[in-house]
Scaffold this active site. Structure first.
Site, PDB file in Angstrom:
ATOM      1  N   LYS A   1       8.355   1.966   3.349  1.00 23.05           N
ATOM      2  CA  LYS A   1       8.145   0.557   4.328  1.00 23.05           C
ATOM      3  C   LYS A   1       8.216   0.895   5.719  1.00 23.05           C
ATOM      4  O   LYS A   1       9.200   2.136   6.181  1.00 23.05           O
ATOM      5  CB  LYS A   1      10.048  -0.686   4.517  1.00 23.05           C
ATOM      6  CG  LYS A   1       9.726  -1.754   3.500  1.00 23.05           C
ATOM      7  CD  LYS A   1       8.546  -2.545   3.379  1.00 23.05           C
ATOM      8  CE  LYS A   1       8.949  -3.875   2.703  1.00 23.05           C
ATOM      9  NZ  LYS A   1       8.143  -3.436   1.930  1.00 23.05           N
TER      10      LYS A   1
ATOM     11  N   GLU B   1       3.259   4.994  -4.209  1.00 21.81           N
ATOM     12  CA  GLU B   1       4.838   4.769  -3.693  1.00 21.81           C
ATOM     13  C   GLU B   1       5.316   5.103  -5.416  1.00 21.81           C
ATOM     14  O   GLU B   1       4.967   4.451  -6.265  1.00 21.81           O
ATOM     15  CB  GLU B   1       5.136   3.182  -3.579  1.00 21.81           C
ATOM     16  CG  GLU B   1       6.712   3.071  -3.416  1.00 21.81           C
ATOM     17  CD  GLU B   1       7.037   1.730  -2.856  1.00 21.81           C
ATOM     18  OE1 GLU B   1       8.199   1.158  -2.759  1.00 21.81           O
ATOM     19  OE2 GLU B   1       5.826   0.380  -2.164  1.00 21.81           O
TER      20      GLU B   1
ATOM     21  N   PRO C   1      -0.302  10.036  -4.070  1.00 21.08           N
ATOM     22  CA  PRO C   1       0.749  11.097  -5.141  1.00 21.08           C
ATOM     23  C   PRO C   1       0.521   9.992  -6.559  1.00 21.08           C
ATOM     24  O   PRO C   1       1.277  11.036  -7.814  1.00 21.08           O
ATOM     25  CB  PRO C   1       1.443  11.099  -4.662  1.00 21.08           C
ATOM     26  CG  PRO C   1       1.824  10.710  -3.491  1.00 21.08           C
ATOM     27  CD  PRO C   1       0.341   9.968  -3.178  1.00 21.08           C
ATOM     28  N   PHE C   2       0.285   8.871  -6.946  1.00 19.08           N
ATOM     29  CA  PHE C   2       0.340   8.261  -7.345  1.00 19.08           C
ATOM     30  C   PHE C   2      -0.770   7.507  -8.564  1.00 19.08           C
ATOM     31  O   PHE C   2      -1.220   6.318  -8.804  1.00 19.08           O
ATOM     32  CB  PHE C   2       1.563   7.888  -8.014  1.00 19.08           C
ATOM     33  CG  PHE C   2       2.902   7.907  -7.616  1.00 19.08           C
ATOM     34  CD1 PHE C   2       3.282   8.200  -8.768  1.00 19.08           C
ATOM     35  CD2 PHE C   2       3.085   7.781  -6.560  1.00 19.08           C
ATOM     36  CE1 PHE C   2       4.552   9.299  -8.626  1.00 19.08           C
ATOM     37  CE2 PHE C   2       4.346   8.597  -5.978  1.00 19.08           C
ATOM     38  CZ  PHE C   2       5.217   9.205  -7.091  1.00 19.08           C
ATOM     39  N   SER C   3      -2.567   8.289  -8.219  1.00 21.16           N
ATOM     40  CA  SER C   3      -3.376   7.805  -8.443  1.00 21.16           C
ATOM     41  C   SER C   3      -3.901   7.797  -9.939  1.00 21.16           C
ATOM     42  O   SER C   3      -3.012   8.878 -10.840  1.00 21.16           O
ATOM     43  CB  SER C   3      -4.558   9.160  -7.932  1.00 21.16           C
ATOM     44  OG  SER C   3      -5.446   8.602  -8.547  1.00 21.16           O
TER      45      SER C   3
END
Length: 425
Positions: free
Chosen positions: A243, A227, A209-211
């Site tokens: 985690k 994350e 999602p945070f490429s």
């Protein structure tokens, strides 16, 4: 600044052409959510290119100076990153290891052009958006090789990792800390690499999602982070620490079994809850009294390489708090430090044998509306084409009853996509 919206016949092709077009600029931030949707992020693909102004940390009062930079450039996107070693400005800490990557502790820029690309449309802002569309559409897609030339090495070999692990677990048994994140660096020197091809391969092997493909000058950040560190939307702050990790199964049945095992694993659950408590405490510094709450606990999110346990903590921001103050109050990301946070960070610097730098920091943007969204810099390749240094870290949490063999193997699992990219010659 002119804004232009256009309809896309094929958004995937346009996006890849836009990325290739963008990579020629000295300042680039390309963010791709890879189709992952949640209630907290609404960007499919974001591209910022060119720099009309930039901010770089000089090692003093970075958060205050960054806020001043943002205030001086209102109503625009400001992408950039914050390195882990900014901890030294926030607390009485230091970093004893050399900065091999040569990256600054923070860098942000005001873009000349921005593109927001959705499934069917693109919005382009800049001096001449129509010309940009023509340039992108005329771009010829190239499938160039990675051309990775270099020898990947361990900064911390297996024996050293087990020794550091035992020392840190001893500190836990003594009551100095109750959880700590131990990370190790994989690096190569005198390297040559095609960064754009490496990023494309990474995003193919591990879409997250945070490429992010981030470039400034000859320095590159190629990230497959899953994350979210911290986001601000209106008056709401939100953090989603990870985690708990499990591999993907070879079959659908095995995959479901691995998910069920992760969801019921006492060690992974306790790790997650400890960090939730830490993040709740961090958010309290920015929050209206009584507004901090864990809205979702221990949710399983599945990615191409791994399953993860993710929790969501939110709060309402107290009046008079600036955007960078809310980040500073929570920085560095709690999932990458341990608890108590300051004690854990002191021990991290003592027992790790590399400087984290950008790794464990945050990467993202401030938006024109005064919001922001930052990921945790993990599963990320750092490359300095000027000095030929390439680096990535992996890590995992140590708790009272953690098993060093399992944690070491988890480090390798988290680095799997990066190893795959560099071996795909």
């Amino acid at each position: 600044m002119v804004s232009l919206a256009c309809h896309l016949a094929d958004s995937d092709v346009f996006t890849q052409k836009a990325l290739q077009w963008a990579a020629q600029f000295d300042s680039v931030c390309y963010l791709d959510s890879n189709g992952y949707r949640d209630n907290y992020g609404n960007i499919d693909v974001f591209i910022a290119v060119g720099s009309t102004a930039s901010f770089m940390s000089d090692g003093k009062d970075t958060f205050e100076k960054l806020q001043e930079f943002i205030d001086n450039h209102p109503n625009t996107w400001v992408p950039g990153f914050l390195g882990y070693d900014l901890k030294n400005e926030i607390e009485d800490l230091h970093s004893r290891h050399p900065n091999h990557t040569g990256f600054p502790d923070a860098y942000f820029f005001v873009p000349q052009y921005t593109l927001l690309i959705g499934q069917y449309n693109a919005e382009i802002k800049g001096p001449d958006p129509q010309a940009i569309i023509k340039q992108i559409e005329a771009t010829e897609l190239k499938d160039e090789p990675l051309e990775f030339k270099g020898q990947l090495k361990y900064r911390m070999n297996r024996t050293a990792y087990f020794s550091a692990f035992a020392e840190l677990q001893h500190h836990i048994h003594q009551g100095d800390i109750y959880e700590v994140n131990l990370c190790q660096e994989f690096f190569a020197e005198q390297v040559s690499l095609n960064p754009l091809s490496a990023y494309r391969k990474l995003n193919e092997v591990s879409p997250t999602p945070f490429s992010c493909f981030f470039k400034f000058g000859q320095k590159y950040i190629l990230s497959a982070s899953p994350e979210r560190f911290l986001s601000k939307s209106g008056n709401t702050l939100l953090s989603q620490p990870i985690k708990g990790t499990a591999p993907r199964g070879k079959t659908a049945g095995e995959d479901e079994q691995l998910k069920a095992t992760l969801a019921a694993n006492p060690k992974e659950i306790s790790e997650n809850i400890m960090i939730v408590d830490l993040v709740r405490n961090d958010l309290t510094r920015s929050a209206k009294p009584g507004s901090v709450r864990a809205s979702d606990l221990l949710q399983i999110h599945s990615f191409k390489q791994v399953h993860q346990l993710i929790s969501t903590i939110v709060c309402q921001i107290q009046e008079g708090m600036t955007a960078t103050e809310t980040i500073r109050n929570t920085f560095p990301p709690g999932s990458m430090t341990g608890a108590p946070k300051i004690s854990a960070m002191k021990l991290i610097d003592r027992y790790e044998n590399s400087r984290r730098g950008i790794y464990s920091g945050a990467l993202g943007y401030f938006s024109p509306q005064g919001n922001y969204d930052f990921s945790v810099v993990i599963r990320t390749l750092l490359y300095n084409a000027e000095n030929g240094y390439l680096s990535f870290h992996t890590g995992g949490a140590i708790t009272y009853n953690a098993d060093p063999e399992k944690e070491y193997n988890e480090c390798l699992l988290k680095g799997k996509a990066l190893f795959e990219v560099l071996k795909s010659q």
